[in-house]
Design a protein around this motif. Structure first.
Motif, PDB file in Angstrom:
ATOM      1  N   GLN B   2      -1.589 -64.308 128.690  1.00 30.44           N
ATOM      2  CA  GLN B   2      -2.212 -64.865 127.491  1.00 30.44           C
ATOM      3  C   GLN B   2      -3.379 -65.770 127.855  1.00 30.44           C
ATOM      4  O   GLN B   2      -3.351 -66.453 128.878  1.00 30.44           O
ATOM      5  N   THR B   3      -4.385 -65.768 127.010  1.00 31.68           N
ATOM      6  CA  THR B   3      -5.523 -66.678 127.168  1.00 31.68           C
ATOM      7  C   THR B   3      -5.880 -67.267 125.815  1.00 31.68           C
ATOM      8  O   THR B   3      -5.626 -66.660 124.771  1.00 31.68           O
ATOM      9  N   VAL B   4      -6.457 -68.452 125.849  1.00 31.53           N
ATOM     10  CA  VAL B   4      -6.923 -69.115 124.636  1.00 31.53           C
ATOM     11  C   VAL B   4      -8.366 -69.530 124.869  1.00 31.53           C
ATOM     12  O   VAL B   4      -8.663 -70.175 125.880  1.00 31.53           O
ATOM     13  N   THR B   5      -9.243 -69.192 123.948  1.00 30.67           N
ATOM     14  CA  THR B   5     -10.668 -69.467 124.117  1.00 30.67           C
ATOM     15  C   THR B   5     -11.204 -70.291 122.965  1.00 30.67           C
ATOM     16  O   THR B   5     -11.062 -69.918 121.795  1.00 30.67           O
ATOM     17  N   TYR B  32       5.075 -65.561 118.359  1.00 30.77           N
ATOM     18  CA  TYR B  32       4.488 -66.713 119.044  1.00 30.77           C
ATOM     19  C   TYR B  32       4.068 -67.740 118.001  1.00 30.77           C
ATOM     20  O   TYR B  32       4.166 -67.508 116.791  1.00 30.77           O
ATOM     21  N   TYR B  33       3.623 -68.884 118.502  1.00 32.71           N
ATOM     22  CA  TYR B  33       3.171 -69.969 117.636  1.00 32.71           C
ATOM     23  C   TYR B  33       1.777 -70.398 118.081  1.00 32.71           C
ATOM     24  O   TYR B  33       1.432 -70.323 119.265  1.00 32.71           O
ATOM     25  N   ILE B  49      -1.688 -79.209 113.184  1.00 39.85           N
ATOM     26  CA  ILE B  49      -1.168 -78.129 112.353  1.00 39.85           C
ATOM     27  C   ILE B  49      -0.589 -77.041 113.244  1.00 39.85           C
ATOM     28  O   ILE B  49      -1.020 -76.886 114.401  1.00 39.85           O
ATOM     29  N   ARG B  50       0.395 -76.328 112.744  1.00 41.13           N
ATOM     30  CA  ARG B  50       0.993 -75.234 113.512  1.00 41.13           C
ATOM     31  C   ARG B  50       1.140 -74.013 112.626  1.00 41.13           C
ATOM     32  O   ARG B  50       1.241 -74.119 111.402  1.00 41.13           O
ATOM     33  N   GLN B  51       1.157 -72.873 113.261  1.00 42.83           N
ATOM     34  CA  GLN B  51       1.257 -71.604 112.530  1.00 42.83           C
ATOM     35  C   GLN B  51       2.209 -70.681 113.272  1.00 42.83           C
ATOM     36  O   GLN B  51       2.067 -70.472 114.483  1.00 42.83           O
ATOM     37  N   GLU B  52       3.198 -70.161 112.568  1.00 42.55           N
ATOM     38  CA  GLU B  52       4.069 -69.153 113.157  1.00 42.55           C
ATOM     39  C   GLU B  52       3.418 -67.791 112.981  1.00 42.55           C
ATOM     40  O   GLU B  52       2.943 -67.471 111.888  1.00 42.55           O
ATOM     41  N   ALA B  53       3.410 -66.996 114.016  1.00 40.32           N
ATOM     42  CA  ALA B  53       2.705 -65.719 113.967  1.00 40.32           C
ATOM     43  C   ALA B  53       3.279 -64.761 112.940  1.00 40.32           C
ATOM     44  O   ALA B  53       2.582 -63.900 112.400  1.00 40.32           O
ATOM     45  N   TYR B  54       4.573 -64.911 112.649  1.00 48.68           N
ATOM     46  CA  TYR B  54       5.196 -63.974 111.711  1.00 48.68           C
ATOM     47  C   TYR B  54       4.883 -64.307 110.252  1.00 48.68           C
ATOM     48  O   TYR B  54       5.181 -63.535 109.355  1.00 48.68           O
ATOM     49  N   MET B  95       1.784 -70.831 122.012  1.00 48.38           N
ATOM     50  CA  MET B  95       3.118 -71.055 122.569  1.00 48.38           C
ATOM     51  C   MET B  95       3.976 -69.827 122.360  1.00 48.38           C
ATOM     52  O   MET B  95       4.043 -69.272 121.258  1.00 48.38           O
ATOM     53  N   LYS B  96       4.635 -69.429 123.429  1.00 44.43           N
ATOM     54  CA  LYS B  96       5.511 -68.270 123.389  1.00 44.43           C
ATOM     55  C   LYS B  96       6.917 -68.710 123.745  1.00 44.43           C
ATOM     56  O   LYS B  96       7.160 -69.166 124.865  1.00 44.43           O
ATOM     57  N   PRO B  97       7.839 -68.623 122.805  1.00 44.33           N
ATOM     58  CA  PRO B  97       9.216 -68.962 123.156  1.00 44.33           C
ATOM     59  C   PRO B  97       9.792 -67.893 124.074  1.00 44.33           C
ATOM     60  O   PRO B  97       9.454 -66.716 123.956  1.00 44.33           O
ATOM     61  N   ARG B  98      10.663 -68.347 124.975  1.00 38.93           N
ATOM     62  CA  ARG B  98      11.289 -67.401 125.885  1.00 38.93           C
ATOM     63  C   ARG B  98      12.760 -67.251 125.516  1.00 38.93           C
ATOM     64  O   ARG B  98      13.353 -68.128 124.904  1.00 38.93           O
TER      65      ARG B  98
END
Lengths: 116, 117
Positions: B2-5, B32-33, B49-54, B95-98
């Motif tokens: 994963q990358t963030v730009t 992911y979040y 702020i946060r966003q859940e991908a689903y 963020m990716k939960p494992r």
């Protein structure tokens, strides 16, 4: 491109033990920042170094100490570990104390410390 | 991997106006979040702020809202009615939960926002 390297990736220690976390910044970066992120919490700023001198200090416990070496890598030493020290420890690097605009910050992947 | 730009190293906006900070990411994950953190001069990281991908609905928190485009892998932050106190460094994070219960964080390089009086 080289990134910020943190080692180890994972660390398990017992209470009252000592741990040392290492951070290798991007080549030419002269500033290093340490953050602690507990479960479900925002990253908390611990301490930063610019040109091997402490530049800013955050909420770093007295049991912790850190330094930046001549090759600009930094180590975070944690003694008398407590269960509450279990967290993800991030290191970030930048060029220049204020984080030069054109370079920004680069974060490492973190060291996960578990105290049992 | 994963990358963030964050392609905007620095931005400025007049007080009371609106500004949008861009963030793109790359992942093959589906769950992911995404987060926006504010870093004032104190260097503390404050969750904005946060966003859940689903979730298809864009997250909103008072003057802060996001435009989450999952297919385009874009996660921009809009700040409305900008205030002087919004002056800070802003980081976009993935963020990716494992399955192990742990998680993996990846941060962008930051956008320095200056609100002008």
């Amino acid at each position: 491109a080289a990134g910020v390297i943190q080692s180890p990736r994972h660390l398990i220690k017992e209470k009252r033990e000592t741990a040392t976390l290492k951070c290798y910044p991007i080549p030419r970066h002269d500033t290093v920042y340490w953050y602690q992120q507990g479960p479900g919490q925002d990253p908390q700023f611990l301490i930063s170094f610019y040109e091997k001198m402490q530049s800013d200090k955050g909420s770093i416990p007295d049991r912790f100490s850190a330094q930046q070496f001549s090759d600009y890598h930094s180590e975070l030493n944690m003694s008398s570990l407590e269960l509450g020290d279990s967290a993800l420890y991030f290191c970030a690097s930048s060029l220049g104390r204020l984080g030069q605009v054109n370079y920004g910050y680069t974060f490492g992947s973190g060291t996960r410390l578990t105290v049992v | 991997a994963q990358t963030v730009t964050q392609s905007q190293p620095e931005m400025s906006v007049q007080e009371a106006e609106t500004v949008t900070l861009s963030c793109t990411y790359d992942t093959s994950e589906n769950n992911y979040y995404l987060f926006w953190y504010k870093q004032p001069p104190s260097r503390q990281m404050i969750l904005v702020i946060r966003q859940e991908a689903y979730k298809q609905q864009n997250a909103t928190e008072n003057r802060f809202s996001v435009n989450f485009q999952k297919a385009a892998k874009s996660f921009s932050l809009k700040i409305s009615d900008s205030q002087l106190g919004d002056t800070a460094m802003y980081f976009c994070a993935f963020m990716k939960p494992r399955n192990s219960g742990t998680y993996k964080y990846i941060f962008g390089t930051g956008t320095r926002l200056k609100v002008l009086a």
